[in-house]
Design an enzyme around this catalytic site. Sequence first.
Site, short mmCIF file in Angstrom:
data_model
loop_
_atom_site.label_atom_id
_atom_site.label_comp_id
_atom_site.label_asym_id
_atom_site.label_seq_id
_atom_site.Cartn_x
_atom_site.Cartn_y
_atom_site.Cartn_z
N LYS A 82 35.49 41.95 24.39
CA LYS A 82 35.67 43.08 23.47
C LYS A 82 34.87 42.89 22.16
CE LYS A 82 39.01 45.57 25.64
NZ LYS A 82 39.82 44.70 26.46
N SER A 115 36.11 38.00 32.11
CA SER A 115 36.12 38.83 30.90
C SER A 115 36.93 38.24 29.75
CB SER A 115 36.64 40.23 31.24
OG SER A 115 37.92 40.15 31.85
N GLU A 162 42.22 52.08 18.81
CA GLU A 162 43.41 52.08 19.64
C GLU A 162 43.50 50.71 20.29
OE1 GLU A 162 40.47 53.11 20.63
OE2 GLU A 162 40.29 51.79 22.36
C1 LIG Z 1 40.34 45.02 27.74
C2 LIG Z 1 40.07 44.00 28.77
C3 LIG Z 1 39.59 44.34 30.06
C4 LIG Z 1 39.40 45.75 30.53
O1 LIG Z 1 38.48 46.51 29.81
P1 LIG Z 1 37.08 46.98 30.38
O2 LIG Z 1 36.64 48.00 29.42
O3 LIG Z 1 37.29 47.51 31.77
O4 LIG Z 1 36.20 45.79 30.39
C5 LIG Z 1 39.30 43.32 30.95
N1 LIG Z 1 39.47 42.02 30.62
C6 LIG Z 1 39.94 41.66 29.40
C7 LIG Z 1 40.12 40.20 29.12
C8 LIG Z 1 40.24 42.62 28.44
O5 LIG Z 1 40.71 42.25 27.23
#
Ligand SMILES: *Cc1c(COP(=O)(O)O)cnc(C)c1O
Length: 385
Positions: free
Chosen positions: A88, A371, A110
């Site tokens: 993020k 992620s 948000e």
């Molecule tokens: C917010 C989040 C996601 C999902 O968001 P995308 O916009 O689909 O990438 C995935 N993994 C983590 C660790 C997140 O914080």
Amino acid sequence: MGEPQPRGRFGEYGGRYAPESLVEACREVDEAFREAWADPGFRGALARLLAVHAGRPTPLTPAWRLSGELGVQLYLKREDLTHTGSHKINNVLGQALLATRMGRRRLIAETGAGQHGVATATAAALLGLEATVFMGERDIERQALNVFRMRMLGAEVVPVTTGSRTLKDATSEAMRHWVGATGDSHYCLGSVVGPDPYPWMVREFQRVIGDEARGQCAAELRTGVPDHVVACVGGGSNAAGTFAGFADTSARFVGVEAEGGAGAARGRLGVLHGCRSLFLQDDDGQITEAHSIAAGLDYPGVGPEHAHLRDLGRARYVTVTDDEAVRAAVRLARTEGIVPALESAHALAWIIRAVAGGELPAGSTVLMTLSGRGDKDISTLKELV
Ligand SMILES: *Cc1c(COP(=O)(O)O)cnc(C)c1O
């Protein structure tokens, strides 16, 4: 994966379905972003922030033991190692720098689980901006640690008491608040959703994941390019940023959604938060709640570019259950010493299933975007593991 064509559209998806005052505000963001993105000075300043504050480039880690067990070569793009612990921050630093360039002094955001809120509060503190974060009352109860982190960083957290008091309502409330504050505030949206230019702009800010991984794969992999590129999909920003780096290759793209939040796999055409895309709906066309053990996948739709990639057959979208994700998280922890976010564990769970089912043949090379890190999920996991 270039600029949406025609402007603001990905096939039949995208657009700017918003009240007139927000259409104008989006136009200003669009213009400022185009200018900034073409300016080497802006790109240089962002690259420097990503390096010295967020810790980029993130490594590409071969998952040695798990690869041996599965019989494929699995590589992990380590967004869990960025400052604040998820991808993020890439998008937020970009938008915060853009807001500064536009003369805005406050960020509105948000948040669901709080990851995007924490990233926004972090970027605001770093650049001397104010931050107002809208968060559903139910999420505030469930995510006490992230609420504290945001307040510690100096952000104002506004509880949202409408609807189901979760992410969908927090997003609606943040957009409504922006209507009255477009002069001094920038709306820092957290994924590749919402009105044009957000789906495109957020993907460009997340492209750093794919671009870095592309270079790292070229250096590490015998074939240079992986056979498969896999990422989890909530709104779709980490997946879109990863895919963008491999758009000109023959790598196969797989987006992995939560069983209870499968906008791309099971959604129907609709409009939400200013954007035409695929959303979970009931028989009356009402957008329904998403449910996932991973709060970041709890969005009832998917970004317009993913809807389009699905129609084109360029990417496929699959789903994973809560149970499969938890098991995959434990397996990664115990084979590689990495506790993943439950969101990211969805991508791994599909890989494990696809190997077992023969969809990923022995010897395939697979790039997966990890992620985020799993610390935020410890209270959920400790009940289950
Ligand atoms: C917010 C989040 C996601 C999902 O968001 P995308 O916009 O689909 O990438 C995935 N993994 C983590 C660790 C997140 O914080």
